[in-house]
Design an enzyme around this catalytic site. Structure first.
Site, mmCIF file in Angstrom:
data_model
loop_
_atom_site.group_PDB
_atom_site.id
_atom_site.type_symbol
_atom_site.label_atom_id
_atom_site.label_comp_id
_atom_site.label_asym_id
_atom_site.label_seq_id
_atom_site.Cartn_x
_atom_site.Cartn_y
_atom_site.Cartn_z
ATOM 1 N N LYS A 1 63.944 -50.190 -32.834
ATOM 2 C CA LYS A 1 64.567 -50.755 -31.745
ATOM 3 C C LYS A 1 64.942 -52.146 -31.736
ATOM 4 C CE LYS A 1 62.404 -47.639 -28.397
ATOM 5 N NZ LYS A 1 61.622 -47.387 -26.987
ATOM 6 N N ALA B 1 59.586 -52.789 -27.886
ATOM 7 C CA ALA B 1 58.222 -51.874 -27.705
ATOM 8 C C ALA B 1 58.700 -50.527 -27.507
ATOM 9 C CB ALA B 1 57.630 -52.466 -26.424
ATOM 10 N N ASP B 2 57.585 -49.631 -27.710
ATOM 11 C CA ASP B 2 57.722 -48.387 -27.688
ATOM 12 C C ASP B 2 56.207 -47.803 -27.210
ATOM 13 O OD1 ASP B 2 59.492 -45.951 -27.731
ATOM 14 O OD2 ASP B 2 57.492 -45.163 -28.725
ATOM 15 N N THR B 3 56.373 -46.809 -26.169
ATOM 16 C CA THR B 3 54.906 -46.319 -25.848
ATOM 17 C C THR B 3 55.002 -44.798 -25.985
ATOM 18 O OG1 THR B 3 54.694 -47.944 -24.258
ATOM 19 C CG2 THR B 3 53.611 -46.065 -23.820
ATOM 20 N N ALA C 1 53.405 -49.993 -29.383
ATOM 21 C CA ALA C 1 53.647 -50.886 -30.283
ATOM 22 C C ALA C 1 54.819 -51.930 -29.978
ATOM 23 C CB ALA C 1 54.246 -49.914 -31.566
#
Length: 195
Positions: free
Chosen positions: A50, A71-73, A108
């Site tokens: 991303k 960010a990624d969840t 992250a």
């Protein structure tokens, strides 16, 4: 000032909470996990991709080259990645899987300035109450689970599903603020500033 490679209102609110000025930028990537990809590796790869996609969009538009944050969840139960539910039945399956158990929420964060890219990973243990079927049905009927990893949002109605957590509340919402501030400091981006 930074770019946020996300249209998430939750991530925007969290950045505002710590006084970071930003512009939001939509970045679409393929979020399909690789065949044998560990959840931590997956969420870190998503954040990096991303950030890279956001940076490439800046280059293409010839926009100001200021740091790009992404960010990624993901929600992980028994080493299984639980993304956003496909439909109400999928949401019900996920919530039944999480009921009465401890799972992990991994978020992250990645920041790039085009010459370097740094990441941080937040892992939080979340314990769910035992969820009666009627509560699961009512929660799904609210519509909240449908755009959330693991089919719940701790910052909304889903808060009543959670018995306890150990780790970062903001990480469960979608942007771990301690890790984010540490990364931004590495790129000389101030926080606690008036936006």
């Amino acid at each position: 000032m930074i770019y946020l490679a996300s249209q998430s209102p939750r991530r925007a609110e969290l950045l505002q909470q710590i006084g970071v000025s930003f512009h939001q930028l939509a970045c679409e990537i393929d979020e399909t996990p690789f065949h044998v990809e560990a959840p931590a590796e997956y969420v870190l790869r998503m954040a990096r991709e991303k950030a890279a996609a956001g940076w490439q969009a800046l280059v293409t538009r010839d926009s100001a080259k200021i740091p790009m944050l992404a960010a990624d969840t993901t929600v992980v139960c028994n080493d299984q990645i639980l993304g956003k539910p496909q439909n109400a039945n999928d949401a019900r399956r996920m919530l039944r899987m999480l009921s009465g158990k401890t799972h992990q929420v991994m978020t992250a964060v990645a920041v790039t300035d085009g010459s370097q890219l740094k990441t941080e990973l937040s892992v939080t243990d979340v314990v769910f109450n035992d969820l009666p079927d009627s509560l699961v049905d009512d929660y799904i009927a609210s519509g909240e689970p449908m755009d959330k990893a693991g089919a719940y949002g701790i910052q909304g109605y889903g808060a009543v599903l959670v018995a306890s957590l150990s780790g970062s509340y903001s990480g469960v919402v979608g942007l771990p603020l301690m890790e984010t501030a540490r990364l931004l400091s590495d790129f000389n981006v101030p926080f606690w500033q008036a936006c």
